[in-house]
Structure formats: structure tokens, C-alpha cells
Enzyme design. Structure first.
Site, PDB file in Angstrom:
ATOM      1  N   ARG A  37       0.854  -1.195   0.000  1.00 46.66           N
ATOM      2  CA  ARG A  37       0.000   0.000   0.000  1.00 46.66           C
ATOM      3  C   ARG A  37       0.885   1.239   0.000  1.00 46.66           C
ATOM      4  O   ARG A  37       1.741   1.398   0.864  1.00 46.66           O
ATOM      5  CB  ARG A  37      -0.883  -0.021   1.248  1.00 46.66           C
ATOM      6  CG  ARG A  37      -1.866   1.125   1.362  1.00 46.66           C
ATOM      7  CD  ARG A  37      -2.760   0.884   2.588  1.00 46.66           C
ATOM      8  NE  ARG A  37      -3.722   1.954   2.765  1.00 46.66           N
ATOM      9  CZ  ARG A  37      -3.521   3.018   3.527  1.00 46.66           C
ATOM     10  NH1 ARG A  37      -2.383   3.162   4.178  1.00 46.66           N
ATOM     11  NH2 ARG A  37      -4.448   3.955   3.641  1.00 46.66           N
ATOM     12  N   SER A 106     -12.652  -2.813  -1.262  1.00 44.16           N
ATOM     13  CA  SER A 106     -13.002  -2.294   0.060  1.00 44.16           C
ATOM     14  C   SER A 106     -14.486  -1.948   0.096  1.00 44.16           C
ATOM     15  O   SER A 106     -15.017  -1.346  -0.840  1.00 44.16           O
ATOM     16  CB  SER A 106     -12.190  -1.034   0.375  1.00 44.16           C
ATOM     17  OG  SER A 106     -10.833  -1.355   0.566  1.00 44.16           O
ATOM     18  N   LYS A 135      -6.947   5.280   9.246  1.00 42.60           N
ATOM     19  CA  LYS A 135      -8.061   5.638   8.358  1.00 42.60           C
ATOM     20  C   LYS A 135      -8.940   6.657   9.088  1.00 42.60           C
ATOM     21  O   LYS A 135      -9.653   6.318  10.022  1.00 42.60           O
ATOM     22  CB  LYS A 135      -8.891   4.402   8.015  1.00 42.60           C
ATOM     23  CG  LYS A 135      -8.184   3.391   7.152  1.00 42.60           C
ATOM     24  CD  LYS A 135      -8.172   3.779   5.689  1.00 42.60           C
ATOM     25  CE  LYS A 135      -9.380   3.273   4.966  1.00 42.60           C
ATOM     26  NZ  LYS A 135      -9.341   3.603   3.538  1.00 42.60           N
TER      27      LYS A 135
END
Length: 204
Positions: A37, A106, A135
Site C-alpha cells: 500500500r 473495500s 483511516k
């Protein structure tokens, strides 16, 4: 074998050589899938880091997933891509990737969960189970009851992500979820191998 069981998401703040060591150690400890990521937008750097992780995974049989970027996945011949809701549409990503690569998506709301049933994806990342500092733009926290509800309605394997650590992992695993995705519980550990081994044991 279930590739999603212990799903490592890499920390984009770690230097590449550290990242490579963390991945190698984590896989030796029992990680079953690695997602690279990167949120910095430097595609060349993304490719270099993905190649470094691919080198660390060579010969292990552990799949390499690229977050968001189908072009990077194709460039490094990764095993798949994980898409967010604002990334390339799943149908187009599937067309570019072909039928054999893994495609994850997601899901942050019940509506997205419902819509995912008609999409050509292999698994869902249910986000976020608990509050998490990585997040901050979340639509909701599913919690354990929300996770159980999602498992009961989805025909896809589900990977739980968000705020999962050694303190709550047993409860999450107890829902029957197919896998858990972790970042800091492994990447920030003093010994990623021991951390991964311990986390895998908790999931039995």
C-alpha cells in the site's frame, strides 16, 4: 488453502530495505498474503517497493497484492489488486487483469456490500471494524455485530480491517471471518516474525 487468513498491509512510511525485511520476517511467522500500500503518488517508487516485496516473497507461495493501482500490478506481475471505492471500477480492473489474478474491493457501507454481489471481485475488505488512526475518513465502524451481519449476507470471502490488534483478534476471528488485515500489529512490532506467529495462533 485460504490466502486471506493473515493479511499483511505494508506501512508506506517504512524505508524500502526495512519493508523488505519486515515482509520476509512476517511471512516466516505465518502471514498468508501481502498487500503493498502506497499513498504518496510516486508511481516509480511504488513499482520499486513492489519489486522489493516481490523479491522477499519469492519461493514462499504467498500472493502479492497491489493496493489501488492496476498499472503497478501489471508492471511487477503481481498476483492481484485491491481496489477502493473511488479507484478503477471493478469490471474494468477485471478486464485489464484477466480472469486469474485476485481482485479485492473495500466495502464501507451496507449499500456497497449489497452492490459488490454483482461485481467480478474475489474477496471483500470490510472497513473499518474498529476505529483506527490509519483511516480517518471512514463512513462507519462495523463492529463485531456488523461483521457477522456482513458475513451472513455476502457470497464472497471477507477480510476484516481496521483497528484489529492482539487485544481483539480472538473476538474478530470468532465471527468466522475468512481473514484479518493488519498493518501496525506486525509492521511496528520489534520482531515481525514473532508478532505474526503469535497472531496466527490466536486465530485458531
Amino acid at each position: 488453502m485460504n490466502p486471506y487468513r493473515l493479511y499483511l498491509v505494508t506501512d508506506d512510511r517504512q524505508p524500502t530495505d526495512t519493508l523488505q525485511k519486515v515482509v520476509a520476517e512476517a511471512v516466516a511467522g505465518g502471514v498468508t498474503l501481502v498487500q503493498v500500500r502506497e499513498k504518496h503518488g510516486d508511481v516509480r517508487a511504488f513499482i520499486e517497493r513492489a519489486e522489493a516485496v516481490k523479491d522477499a516473497l519469492r519461493g514462499t507461495g504467498v500472493p502479492l497484492i497491489i493496493n489501488d493501482r492496476v498499472d503497478v500490478a501489471l508492471a511487477v506481475d503481481a498476483d492481484g489488486v485491491h481496489l477502493g471505492q473511488t479507484d478503477l471500477p471493478a469490471a474494468l480492473a477485471r478486464r485489464l487483469l484477466g480472469p486469474d489474478r485476485l481482485l479485492g474491493l473495500s466495502v464501507e457501507t451496507e449499500q456497497q456490500l449489497f452492490e459488490s454481489e454483482s461485481l467480478p471481485v474475489d474477496y471483500l475488505g470490510l472497513s473499518a471494524i474498529f476505529a483506527t488512526p490509519t483511516k480517518t475518513d471512514l463512513k462507519k465502524h462495523w463492529g463485531l455485530n456488523g461483521l457477522k451481519r456482513a458475513l451472513s449476507v455476502s457470497s464472497r470471502p471477507i477480510v476484516a480491517i481496521g483497528g484489529i490488534n492482539a487485544d481483539n483478534l480472538r473476538q474478530v476471528a470468532g465471527t468466522g471471518v475468512h481473514g484479518v488485515a493488519l498493518v501496525s500489529a506486525i509492521c511496528a512490532a520489534s520482531c515481525p516474525r514473532s508478532a505474526a506467529r503469535s497472531l496466527r495462533r490466536m486465530m485458531k
